[in-house]
Design a protein around this motif. Structure first.
Motif, PDB file in Angstrom:
ATOM      1  N   UNK A 146      -4.816   1.641  -5.673  1.00  0.00           N
ATOM      2  CA  UNK A 146      -4.054   2.637  -6.436  1.00  0.00           C
ATOM      3  C   UNK A 146      -2.560   2.353  -6.315  1.00  0.00           C
ATOM      4  N   UNK A 147      -1.821   2.795  -7.326  1.00  0.00           N
ATOM      5  CA  UNK A 147      -0.365   2.617  -7.324  1.00  0.00           C
ATOM      6  C   UNK A 147       0.302   3.513  -6.290  1.00  0.00           C
ATOM      7  N   UNK A 148      -0.242   4.711  -6.100  1.00  0.00           N
ATOM      8  CA  UNK A 148       0.405   5.696  -5.234  1.00  0.00           C
ATOM      9  C   UNK A 148      -0.509   6.035  -4.067  1.00  0.00           C
ATOM     10  N   UNK A 149      -0.016   6.911  -3.181  1.00  0.00           N
ATOM     11  CA  UNK A 149      -0.826   7.362  -2.055  1.00  0.00           C
ATOM     12  C   UNK A 149      -0.292   6.865  -0.725  1.00  0.00           C
ATOM     13  N   UNK A 150      -0.621   7.601   0.325  1.00  0.00           N
ATOM     14  CA  UNK A 150      -0.235   7.242   1.679  1.00  0.00           C
ATOM     15  C   UNK A 150      -1.453   6.960   2.528  1.00  0.00           C
ATOM     16  N   UNK A 151      -1.210   6.475   3.733  1.00  0.00           N
ATOM     17  CA  UNK A 151      -2.311   6.041   4.598  1.00  0.00           C
ATOM     18  C   UNK A 151      -3.245   7.191   4.958  1.00  0.00           C
ATOM     19  N   UNK A 152      -2.721   8.406   5.039  1.00  0.00           N
ATOM     20  CA  UNK A 152      -3.585   9.533   5.393  1.00  0.00           C
ATOM     21  C   UNK A 152      -3.589  10.603   4.319  1.00  0.00           C
ATOM     22  N   UNK A 153      -3.281  10.234   3.089  1.00  0.00           N
ATOM     23  CA  UNK A 153      -3.486  11.168   1.987  1.00  0.00           C
ATOM     24  C   UNK A 153      -4.984  11.424   1.879  1.00  0.00           C
ATOM     25  N   UNK A 154      -5.356  12.547   1.283  1.00  0.00           N
ATOM     26  CA  UNK A 154      -6.785  12.834   1.198  1.00  0.00           C
ATOM     27  C   UNK A 154      -7.516  11.836   0.308  1.00  0.00           C
ATOM     28  N   UNK A 155      -6.806  11.257  -0.628  1.00  0.00           N
ATOM     29  CA  UNK A 155      -7.423  10.211  -1.439  1.00  0.00           C
ATOM     30  C   UNK A 155      -7.825   9.038  -0.544  1.00  0.00           C
ATOM     31  N   UNK A 156      -6.937   8.660   0.371  1.00  0.00           N
ATOM     32  CA  UNK A 156      -7.233   7.551   1.286  1.00  0.00           C
ATOM     33  C   UNK A 156      -8.376   7.908   2.234  1.00  0.00           C
ATOM     34  N   UNK A 157      -8.402   9.164   2.677  1.00  0.00           N
ATOM     35  CA  UNK A 157      -9.451   9.597   3.600  1.00  0.00           C
ATOM     36  C   UNK A 157     -10.820   9.513   2.930  1.00  0.00           C
ATOM     37  N   UNK A 158     -10.894  10.018   1.704  1.00  0.00           N
ATOM     38  CA  UNK A 158     -12.170   9.949   0.985  1.00  0.00           C
ATOM     39  C   UNK A 158     -12.513   8.495   0.675  1.00  0.00           C
ATOM     40  N   UNK A 159     -11.483   7.675   0.449  1.00  0.00           N
ATOM     41  CA  UNK A 159     -11.728   6.251   0.203  1.00  0.00           C
ATOM     42  C   UNK A 159     -12.404   5.616   1.409  1.00  0.00           C
ATOM     43  N   UNK A 160     -11.930   5.962   2.586  1.00  0.00           N
ATOM     44  CA  UNK A 160     -12.557   5.413   3.791  1.00  0.00           C
ATOM     45  C   UNK A 160     -13.996   5.883   3.910  1.00  0.00           C
ATOM     46  N   UNK A 161     -14.261   7.091   3.377  1.00  0.00           N
ATOM     47  CA  UNK A 161     -15.633   7.590   3.435  1.00  0.00           C
ATOM     48  C   UNK A 161     -16.574   6.752   2.581  1.00  0.00           C
ATOM     49  N   UNK A 162     -16.025   6.006   1.606  1.00  0.00           N
ATOM     50  CA  UNK A 162     -16.850   5.095   0.812  1.00  0.00           C
ATOM     51  C   UNK A 162     -17.210   3.845   1.602  1.00  0.00           C
ATOM     52  N   UNK A 163     -16.474   3.635   2.698  1.00  0.00           N
ATOM     53  CA  UNK A 163     -16.678   2.456   3.546  1.00  0.00           C
ATOM     54  C   UNK A 163     -16.526   1.162   2.753  1.00  0.00           C
ATOM     55  N   UNK A 164     -15.489   1.128   1.905  1.00  0.00           N
ATOM     56  CA  UNK A 164     -15.180  -0.088   1.156  1.00  0.00           C
ATOM     57  C   UNK A 164     -13.699  -0.388   1.307  1.00  0.00           C
ATOM     58  N   UNK A 165     -13.292  -1.661   1.219  1.00  0.00           N
ATOM     59  CA  UNK A 165     -11.883  -2.024   1.354  1.00  0.00           C
ATOM     60  C   UNK A 165     -11.023  -1.321   0.304  1.00  0.00           C
ATOM     61  N   UNK A 166      -9.840  -0.875   0.715  1.00  0.00           N
ATOM     62  CA  UNK A 166      -8.961  -0.163  -0.209  1.00  0.00           C
ATOM     63  C   UNK A 166      -7.505  -0.379   0.164  1.00  0.00           C
ATOM     64  N   UNK A 167      -6.659  -0.412  -0.864  1.00  0.00           N
ATOM     65  CA  UNK A 167      -5.207  -0.511  -0.695  1.00  0.00           C
ATOM     66  C   UNK A 167      -4.578   0.555  -1.584  1.00  0.00           C
ATOM     67  N   UNK A 168      -3.680   1.370  -1.010  1.00  0.00           N
ATOM     68  CA  UNK A 168      -2.987   2.391  -1.804  1.00  0.00           C
ATOM     69  C   UNK A 168      -1.489   2.118  -1.764  1.00  0.00           C
ATOM     70  N   UNK A 169      -0.738   2.847  -2.594  1.00  0.00           N
ATOM     71  CA  UNK A 169       0.714   2.669  -2.621  1.00  0.00           C
ATOM     72  C   UNK A 169       1.120   1.288  -3.090  1.00  0.00           C
ATOM     73  N   UNK A 170       0.306   0.695  -3.984  1.00  0.00           N
ATOM     74  CA  UNK A 170       0.589  -0.662  -4.453  1.00  0.00           C
ATOM     75  C   UNK A 170       1.513  -0.681  -5.669  1.00  0.00           C
ATOM     76  N   UNK A 171       2.178   0.442  -5.910  1.00  0.00           N
ATOM     77  CA  UNK A 171       3.224   0.572  -6.939  1.00  0.00           C
ATOM     78  C   UNK A 171       2.766   0.189  -8.342  1.00  0.00           C
ATOM     79  N   UNK A 172       2.977  -1.058  -8.737  1.00  0.00           N
ATOM     80  CA  UNK A 172       2.737  -1.464 -10.124  1.00  0.00           C
ATOM     81  C   UNK A 172       1.363  -2.107 -10.351  1.00  0.00           C
ATOM     82  N   UNK A 173       0.444  -1.893  -9.420  1.00  0.00           N
ATOM     83  CA  UNK A 173      -0.847  -2.591  -9.503  1.00  0.00           C
ATOM     84  C   UNK A 173      -1.553  -2.355 -10.835  1.00  0.00           C
TER      85      UNK A 173
END
Length: 590
Positions: free
Chosen positions: A194-221
């Motif tokens: 995702x372009x936005x988000x922080x390491x412990x935003x709830x989006x990131x937390x739920x992402x970890x619950x998917x147990x798949x690799x994820x990168x947030x805050x990637x700006x222009x991705x």
């Protein structure tokens, strides 16, 4: 051409696949998969929307006044031409047939492809036709949104290849709201960016619950990556590699295989009791969002649920919130699925980055606050909506008949809030008595996630059966950092001495009077903090099921007496992360 995009790593591992862009639009677009028997229906929806827009344009042309400039009629001709161009409608059908996208998603995907083609045209006139294309697609999307058939069906099961074809897929978006993440929870995506988000935003937390690799805050991705680009997501380094060279691709495929072997090795620890080298038993519990997640908790070897985030029952409901009976059935399902193991359910924690679809009067006030993270959220919102709060409490009390239930109240900051929640619970019991409905015993606890609660812990504990430390918000409020804002994400520091002192104080004071204490924030599932928390005396960790095995491995290798002897050295260090690495062994955490 290969390129790299940098962001924040939030879920470890390597994902390789073709990019699926969830494009932003001025019209809200539903993104879901359709089953094979629904493909023809989606194509028909697309065809009906095209015919309706075509009729609209024809009507506009007929009703043009005689004095209207000729350019307007010519522009409508262009829109009509674009509408029937195979590059739009024909290719959109391809996304529906080949990828099983719903019509709206297919249109958005094809718009993304065509828009880039227009951007690359050298002719100024042709390049400017992109705006016309966007207007045509917007008209189509509006018709699809109001055709009455746009509600998403159940998501396909995890690992199914029905929709992915031969190539794995990765999700790329500007942002994915926590509620929307649930739509993708059992999907075919192997990673996301995702372009936005922080390491412990709830989006990131739920992402970890998917147990798949994820990168947030990637700006222009989402702007740099194109539909169907090959993408490598390095969830350890926070790097996204677009169209990698064959050598780089092979290197990451090797890392993928190594990661799979490590997971298989850890999986063998599932049924091993979590006991330290010096004989201390440690409870490893699971964080879940929905009742169905209980199965994953049991499979991972968790000895209970330490945090059931009940607010996810209220999301993605298009304005219709769950009633008492529906909540009761959900809580009952989660409790029964744990086969007698304890379940801790947190009362609804809406606010900040977890809004509800339908707003009550008080929520409307909340929505317009300048700083919702410090506004009417969590227990404050519940106490401001006593009818809805008692409804949830009645459902919880009724579910307690079916097993061991603990009720956790979020964002408690004062003794008056504890008393108000206890009073609300008593009123809920009285209402059940009046209606003759059965209910069971519950333990009550408070989330310690506000510094005031940690500092006033001695006043709170006599009124509670247990406390659970929510480290994500505790760090946010202690350091005055919005954890969902990537602009200040680098300042979010779990190793800050003030944070560690508050956690230690809470654990120490709870143990002093014999009250149970757990950590249910992200620190509980991070092996970098396991030794430190054990040294503080913590014996109850709650995390996503996918993290249980890794934390168990650290517990099995730990000697709590040796760790406790080094605690003071770490707590009083200028750089606790460095001191912890030296005292407990390992490399400094970041």
């Amino acid at each position: 051409m290969s390129l790299q995009v940098f962001g924040m790593p939030v879920s470890r591992g390597v994902a390789i696949g073709r990019a699926v862009l969830v494009a932003s639009s001025r019209v809200d677009v539903a993104h879901y998969y359709v089953a094979a028997d629904g493909i023809e229906g989606e194509i028909q929806r697309l065809r009906a929307a095209r015919d309706a827009v075509s009729a609209e344009i024809e009507t506009l042309q007929r009703e043009l006044p005689a004095e209207a400039p000729g350019e307007i009629s010519a522009l409508l001709d262009v829109h009509q031409m674009l509408l029937h161009d195979e590059a739009l409608t024909g290719a959109t059908k391809h996304w529906i047939v080949e990828r099983h996208y719903n019509a709206e998603w297919a249109l958005s995907a094809q718009l993304e492809v065509l828009a880039r083609q227009f951007d690359e045209m050298e002719d100024d006139y042709l390049r400017e036709r992109k705006a016309d294309l966007e207007q045509v697609v917007e008209r189509l999307l509006r018709h699809l949104a109001h055709d009455g058939a746009g509600a998403p069906p159940p998501i396909v099961a995890q690992g199914s290849r029905d929709f992915a074809g031969e190539d794995p897929l990765v999700l790329v978006a500007n942002d994915v709201a926590p509620a929307d993440m649930l739509h993708f929870k059992k999907s075919v995506f192997t990673g996301f960016v995702t372009d936005v988000g922080g390491r412990t935003s709830h989006t990131a937390i739920v992402a970890r619950s998917l147990d798949i690799p994820a990168v947030v805050g990637a700006r222009e991705a989402s702007r740099l990556i194109r539909q169907d680009d090959w993408v490598v997501i390095d969830g350890d380094a926070g790097v996204v590699i677009v169209n990698p060279s064959p050598i780089v691709l092979e290197e990451y495929r090797f890392r993928q295989r190594q990661s799979e072997l490590e997971r298989a090795r850890l999986d063998r620890l599932r049924h091993t009791p979590a006991v330290t080298l010096d004989g201390e038993r440690v409870d490893l519990l699971a964080n879940i969002e929905l009742p169905d997640d209980s199965a994953a908790a049991v499979a991972a070897g968790a000895v209970g649920v330490g945090l059931f985030r009940s607010e996810f029952l209220f999301m993605n409901r298009e304005g219709s919130l769950p009633g008492e009976d529906e909540q009761y059935e959900a809580y009952r399902a989660a409790i029964e699925a744990m086969n007698g193991l304890p379940v801790t359910i947190r009362t609804i924690d809406i606010g900040a980055d977890k809004p509800l679809d339908r707003m009550s009067v008080s929520e409307l006030r909340h929505e317009h606050q300048l700083n919702p993270a410090m506004g009417l959220r969590a227990i404050r919102w519940s106490l401001a909506e006593p009818s809805m709060f008692r409804q949830q409490l009645r459902a919880l009390l009724r579910a307690a008949v079916h097993g061991k239930l603990r009720i956790l109240f979020p964002m408690i900051a004062s003794l008056s809030e504890v008393r108000a929640t206890v009073d609300a619970l008593a009123r809920a019991r009285a209402q059940l008595d009046e209606s003759g409905r059965a209910y069971g015993p519950v333990e009550i606890g408070a989330m310690i996630e506000v510094p005031a609660a940690a500092l006033a812990i001695d006043a709170l504990l006599p009124h509670l059966d247990f406390v659970s430390i929510g480290t994500n918000d505790l760090i946010q409020y202690t350091l005055a950092i919005d954890r969902a804002d990537e602009a200040v994400a680098h300042l979010y520091d779990p190793w800050h001495p003030a944070v560690l002192q508050l956690i230690h104080r809470t654990i120490e004071r709870a143990h002093a009077i014999g009250k149970h204490v757990a950590v249910c924030g992200e620190m509980a599932g991070d092996p970098a903090f396991t030794d430190l928390l054990l040294a503080m005396g913590l014996r109850s960790f709650s995390m996503h099921p996918s993290r249980v095995a890794a934390i168990k491995q650290r517990v099995l290798r730990a000697d709590t007496r040796r760790l406790a002897a080094q605690l003071s050295r770490v707590l009083h260090a200028e750089q606790p992360a460095v001191a912890a690495a030296a005292a407990f062994g390992g490399s400094p955490a970041h």
